[in-house]
Write a protein that holds these residues in place. Sequence first.
Motif, short mmCIF file in Angstrom:
data_model
loop_
_atom_site.label_atom_id
_atom_site.label_comp_id
_atom_site.label_asym_id
_atom_site.label_seq_id
_atom_site.Cartn_x
_atom_site.Cartn_y
_atom_site.Cartn_z
N LEU A 1 75.85 -5.63 -15.00
CA LEU A 1 76.99 -4.90 -14.44
C LEU A 1 76.15 -3.25 -14.05
CD1 LEU A 1 80.28 -7.04 -15.01
CD2 LEU A 1 78.13 -6.75 -13.21
N LYS A 2 77.19 -2.34 -13.64
CA LYS A 2 76.97 -0.95 -13.48
C LYS A 2 78.11 -0.62 -14.50
CE LYS A 2 74.30 -0.18 -9.94
NZ LYS A 2 74.87 -0.96 -8.47
N PRO A 3 78.02 0.36 -14.84
CA PRO A 3 79.36 1.18 -16.25
C PRO A 3 80.50 0.74 -14.87
CG PRO A 3 77.32 2.36 -16.25
CD PRO A 3 76.92 1.72 -15.04
N ASN A 4 80.89 1.55 -13.93
CA ASN A 4 82.02 1.56 -13.29
C ASN A 4 82.28 0.25 -13.23
OD1 ASN A 4 79.41 1.81 -11.52
ND2 ASN A 4 80.90 0.46 -10.57
N HIS A 5 81.54 -0.95 -12.84
CA HIS A 5 82.00 -2.22 -12.91
C HIS A 5 82.73 -2.95 -14.15
CE1 HIS A 5 81.40 -5.91 -10.48
NE2 HIS A 5 82.48 -6.48 -10.71
N VAL A 6 82.14 -2.61 -15.38
CA VAL A 6 82.57 -3.37 -16.65
C VAL A 6 83.85 -1.83 -16.51
CG1 VAL A 6 81.70 -2.31 -19.22
CG2 VAL A 6 79.99 -3.20 -17.64
N THR A 7 83.67 -0.98 -16.76
CA THR A 7 84.63 -0.03 -16.66
C THR A 7 85.95 -1.15 -16.23
OG1 THR A 7 83.87 1.75 -17.02
CG2 THR A 7 86.66 1.62 -16.82
N THR A 8 86.16 -1.54 -14.80
CA THR A 8 87.16 -2.06 -14.51
C THR A 8 87.18 -3.36 -14.73
OG1 THR A 8 85.19 -3.19 -12.15
CG2 THR A 8 86.59 -1.03 -12.00
N LEU A 9 86.75 -4.12 -15.08
CA LEU A 9 87.18 -4.35 -16.31
C LEU A 9 87.59 -4.53 -17.72
CD1 LEU A 9 83.06 -7.12 -16.99
CD2 LEU A 9 85.42 -7.86 -15.23
N GLY A 10 87.78 -3.40 -18.15
CA GLY A 10 88.38 -3.22 -19.38
C GLY A 10 88.06 -2.42 -20.39
N VAL A 11 87.22 -2.09 -20.16
CA VAL A 11 86.35 -1.57 -20.64
C VAL A 11 86.54 -0.11 -21.39
CG1 VAL A 11 84.27 -0.94 -22.92
CG2 VAL A 11 84.95 -3.25 -21.62
N SER A 12 86.64 0.60 -21.95
CA SER A 12 87.26 2.29 -22.05
C SER A 12 86.39 3.05 -22.98
CB SER A 12 88.03 2.47 -21.82
OG SER A 12 88.62 3.69 -21.50
N ARG A 13 86.15 3.67 -23.02
CA ARG A 13 84.99 4.83 -23.80
C ARG A 13 85.29 6.42 -23.81
NH1 ARG A 13 79.04 5.03 -23.26
NH2 ARG A 13 79.28 6.40 -25.46
N THR A 14 85.32 7.02 -25.20
CA THR A 14 85.08 7.88 -25.39
C THR A 14 83.95 8.96 -25.96
OG1 THR A 14 85.81 8.51 -27.60
CG2 THR A 14 87.39 8.65 -25.58
N PHE A 15 83.51 9.91 -25.84
CA PHE A 15 82.09 10.19 -26.32
C PHE A 15 82.37 11.15 -27.83
CE2 PHE A 15 81.65 9.14 -21.38
CZ PHE A 15 80.68 8.72 -21.48
#
Lengths: 255, 389, 309
Positions: free
Chosen positions: A70-84
Motif C-alpha cells: 500500500l502507498k502511504p496515502n492509502h495507509v493513511t486512509t486506513l487510519g494511521v497518522s503521524r508527525t515527524f
Amino acid sequence: MALLDVKDVTQQFGGLRAVSSFSVALEERELVGLIGPNGAGKTTIFNLVSGFYQPTMGTIRFKDQPTAGLKPNHVTTLGVSRTFQNIRLWNDMTVLDNIRVAHHSQLSYGFFGCSFRSARYRDQEKDITANAMKTLEALDLDQYADEFPKNLPYGTRRKVEIARALSIHPRLLMLDEPAAGLNTADLTGLIDLIGWIHKEFPITIWMIEHQMQVVMSLCQRIQVIDFGATIAEGTPTEIQNNPAVIKAYLGDDTI
Amino acid sequence: MKRYAWLIPVLLLALIGFGPPLAAAEDVIKIGFNIELTGDIPDVGEASKNAAEYLKNQINNAGGFDVGGKKYKLQFIYEDNEAKAESAVSAAQKLITQDEVLAIVGPQASKQAVPAGEAANNLETPMISPWSTNPNTTKDRPYVFRGCFLDPFQGPVVAKFVTEEFKAKKAAVLYDIASDYPKGLAEFFKAAFEQMHGAGSIVAFETFTTKDKDFSAQLTKIVASGAEILFVPQYYNEVPMIIKQAKQLGWTKPIMGADAWAGGDLMGLCGDDCKGHFFPAHYSNVGAKGETKQFIDNYTELYKKTPDDVAALTYDAIGVVLAAIKQAGLTGKVKKDRTAIMEAMGKLKDYPGITGTMTFKPDGDPIKCAVVVKINNEGKFEFYKSVCP
Amino acid sequence: MPWGGALLASILQNTLNALQWGSFYSLIALGYCLVYGVLLLINFAHGDVYMVGAYIAFFVATFLLASGGLPGWVVLAVTVPITMVLTAAVGVTLERVAYRPLRRKGAHRLYVVVTALMCGIILENGNLALLGAASRAFPELVTTTVFSLGDVKLTNLKVAVIVVAIGSFLILETIVSRTKIGMAMRALSYDRFALPLMGIPPDTVIVFTFVLGSSFAALAGLLFAMSYPVLDPYMGAMVGWKAFIAAVVGGIGEIRGAFAGGFLLGFVEIMVAAFLPSTFRDLIAFTILLFILWMKPTGLFGVARFQKI
Ligand SMILES: Nc1ncnc2c1ncn2[C@@H]1O[C@H](COP(=O)(O)OP(=O)(O)OP(=O)(O)O)[C@@H](O)[C@H]1O
Ligand SMILES: [Mg+2]
C-alpha cells in the motif's frame, strides 16, 4: 485482535540492517513508547508502518489488514497518522489551510469533482472549514488559524503538526520525538496535551521519545530497541532498571 | 590456411558484386544535387528532386546522353542541405570529394547557395543554382552559375511595375533582415524605387527576424505610413501570415511579392487572402507552349502537381549543365572535365530553356526576362505582364 | 490627422497587438509555472506540448470540417475540448513514461530536466518523421472580421484570444487557491513527503497538474494556429523558451507571475518593434528582462523560498 500487528519486520538498506526482526502489537487505546539510542531504527519503523518503505521481510497488519504494497496515502486512509521528528508543516500555507488539506482527503479525490464548483461542493467546503476550526479550537490553536507556521514559535508548530495529524481522525497516532527541541515549559504542556488527546479521542498513541520525563509519565508500556532489534520491553519502572537498556544507552564501560 | 577458406566465396561475391559498376563507371555522368529536402522550405527540395528525376528518366530511358558519339547514363546524387548554410557547405564538399560529381545543381535558396558556391568554387567544380537570386552567389566565382535572373533585377522590375500599374509614389517594405534573399531584394527595391520617386518615397522599411510569427507592430506602422503598395520579398511559408495580419490591421492596398512566393504550396497555406496580389516570376505555367507545355503536362501527370518555378528552373539548370558537357566533351579525368564544363557553360548562347532563352555572361549570370504574375481568383498564378531588362 | 492623434492610435493599436501576442506567452507560461510550482521541475517539453496541441487542433478541425457539413463555429466548439483532452493525454503520458520513473528512482532533478529537454526534441522530430517537414495551413473556422475604432483595428479573433487568456488565468488562479486539489497542489509543492500522510495520493495531484498545464497549452496552440495559421514542427521551440523566460521573470511558481510575465514579454517585444528598429527587438526585450531579474532575482511576483529537504 491487535490494532497494529508488526511481525518479524526487517529493513535492509544496502548493507545496513536498520531494522531486524522487529515485532510489536498495539491494542486499541494503548499509549506505548518506543525508545532507543540514535540511529537505532525507530524512525525507520514508523516509515515502514506508514508505508514509506516496504519491509524487506516480515508483515505489518493494521486492523487485521496487511499493508504490504500500500502507498502511504492509502495507509493513511486506513487510519494511521503521524508527525515527524523535524516538523514538516506546509510553511507557506496558513495553519487553517494546513488542517484543511487533511480534511479534504476525506472527500473523494476525483479529477473533475474538485474543479467544478457545484453547490454540494461549496457546502462541503464550508463544512471542512468549520471542522478544521473545531480541531484547532480543541487544541487551543484557533487564534493562529491565519498565521503561517514559519512565523510561530517551535512549541506551537509542534502542536499544529499534532493537530494536523489528528484531523484525519486516525485510529493510530504515531508521534516521532514530539518533545525534541522544546523547552521545559513547553514540555509540561506537551505531556498534558498528549495525555488529554489520549483521554479525549478513541485512539492508540505510539510515541518515539528520548525525553525520559515524557515517556515515563505518559506511556503504559515501553519497548526499547538497539541496532534495529528489541532489547527490552515492559512498564516504565521495569525499563528504568533494566541493565541491557542502561548498557545500550550509556555504553559498555559504565557498567 | 583452412581457417580463411570462407574468405574465398566472400571475395568472389565481392568481385561479382562490385565488379560491373566499376567497369561501367566510365559510361556514367555523375551530377550532384545540393538541395533543401528538409528544413524550412522542404517543398523546394521536393520540386527540385521531382524535376531532376523526371529529366533523368527521360534521358536514361531513351538510352542515355550522347557526348561525342558515346552514350552515357545519367547518375544523380541527392544531398539534403536541411536549408542550413553549414549543411549546404558540407553537402557540396561531400559531392565533390567523395562522390566525385562533374557538376552540382543547387542549392536553391541564397542562404545556402552563397556559402555552397564558395565551397564549389574553391574546389573547382562547376555549380549552378537554379533559383538563388542573390548576386553574391556567383560574384567573383568563375565556377558558379545561376539559372535565373538576379535580385538587382527583381528590385527594379517590381519598382517599375508598381509605378506603371498602380501609379504608386509611396511604398512600404517588410522583410526578414536575418536572411540574405529578402534583405538583398528589399535593398535593391528601395534603391530602384527611390531613384524613380526621390528619397523618402519608401515610407516604411520594416524588418523582422527569421521564424517570427507576429508582425503586428511592423504592420501597424506600415498601415499608418500612407504607403500605396507593400513589398514583401519573403518565402512562401511566411507570406500567408504576413498577408493575413496585414488584412486584419486594415491593409487593403496591393501587396507585391518576389519569386520566392512561388517556391512552395503558397495557396494551400494562404487560401483566399493571397488572391489579387502580384509577384515577379521566372515563368508562368498558365498559357505555356511547346516544350514548356510538354514539361508541365508530363510533370503534372507524374507528380499530381503542377510544376512551380523551382521545378522548371531546376530542369533548365540541368539542361544547361548537360549542354555544357556536350560542348566540352568528356575525357574521364574528373578535374580536367570540370574545368572544361565550366568554360563551356560561360560561353553558352541562346540555350532554349523552358523558362526562356538564356545567354550566359562570363560572370555566371544569365540574361533573361521576368514575368509578373497575378494570383487570380482561382488561386492560379496567371501571366500578367512581361518585364525585360 | 494631427501627429498626436496618429501617435495615440498607434499606441492603442500596438497595445492591442501586444495583448494578443502576450496572451500566447501567458498561456504557455502558466503551464511551465504549474509544473514548476508543484514539482520544482522545469518541464522543457512544454513548448512542444503546445506545438502538439496546435497539430491536434489542426487534425481535429480538418477532420470535422471534412466529415460533415458542420458550420465553422460548431467545429470550433467541438475542437476546443477534444484538443484539450488529447493534448492533456500527451502531457500525462510524458509524466508517466518519462518523469515519474525517474522521480521514483530518486533521480536528481537535473536528470529530470534533461529528460524533459529530450522529450521536447523527441516530440519535434517525431512530428517531423510522422508528418514530414511541410508546413500546414490551419483552416479558417470562424471568419475573421475586422472592426475599426477610428484608426484602431480590432478582429473578433484578437478579442477572443485576449479574453481566453484572461479567463484561463482566472480559472487557474481559482483552482489553485480555492479548490481542494489546488490546495493539495500547493501542499505538494511545499513538502511532498507530508502529503500522503494526509491521505492524498501525490501522483494523482501531479497528473492533475500536467492535465491542467497541457490543456492550457493546447488552448494556446489552438488559438495560435487560428491567429498565425501556418504550422510547423518547430513552432513550439522558440515560443516555449520565451514563455519559460517570461514565467521566470514573472516569478516562477506564481500563477500571477507567469501571467504577468507573459504579457510583459509580449508588450516589450511589440513596443520595441513598433517604436524602435525591429532588429533590436530581442536584444532590447531581453535586456529589459535581464534588468528586471537583476533588480528582483525572484521575479516580479516571486518570493524567495527555502526548501528544507
Ligand atoms: N532511506 C535510508 N537509506 C539508507 N539508510 C537509512 C535510511 N533511513 C535510515 N537509514 C539508516 O538506518 C539507521 C536507522 O535510522 P533511523 O532514522 O531509523 O534511526 P532513529 O532510531 O530514528 O535515530 P534518531 O534517534 O537519530 O532519530 C541509521 O543508520 C540511518 O542512517
Ligand atoms: Mg528518528
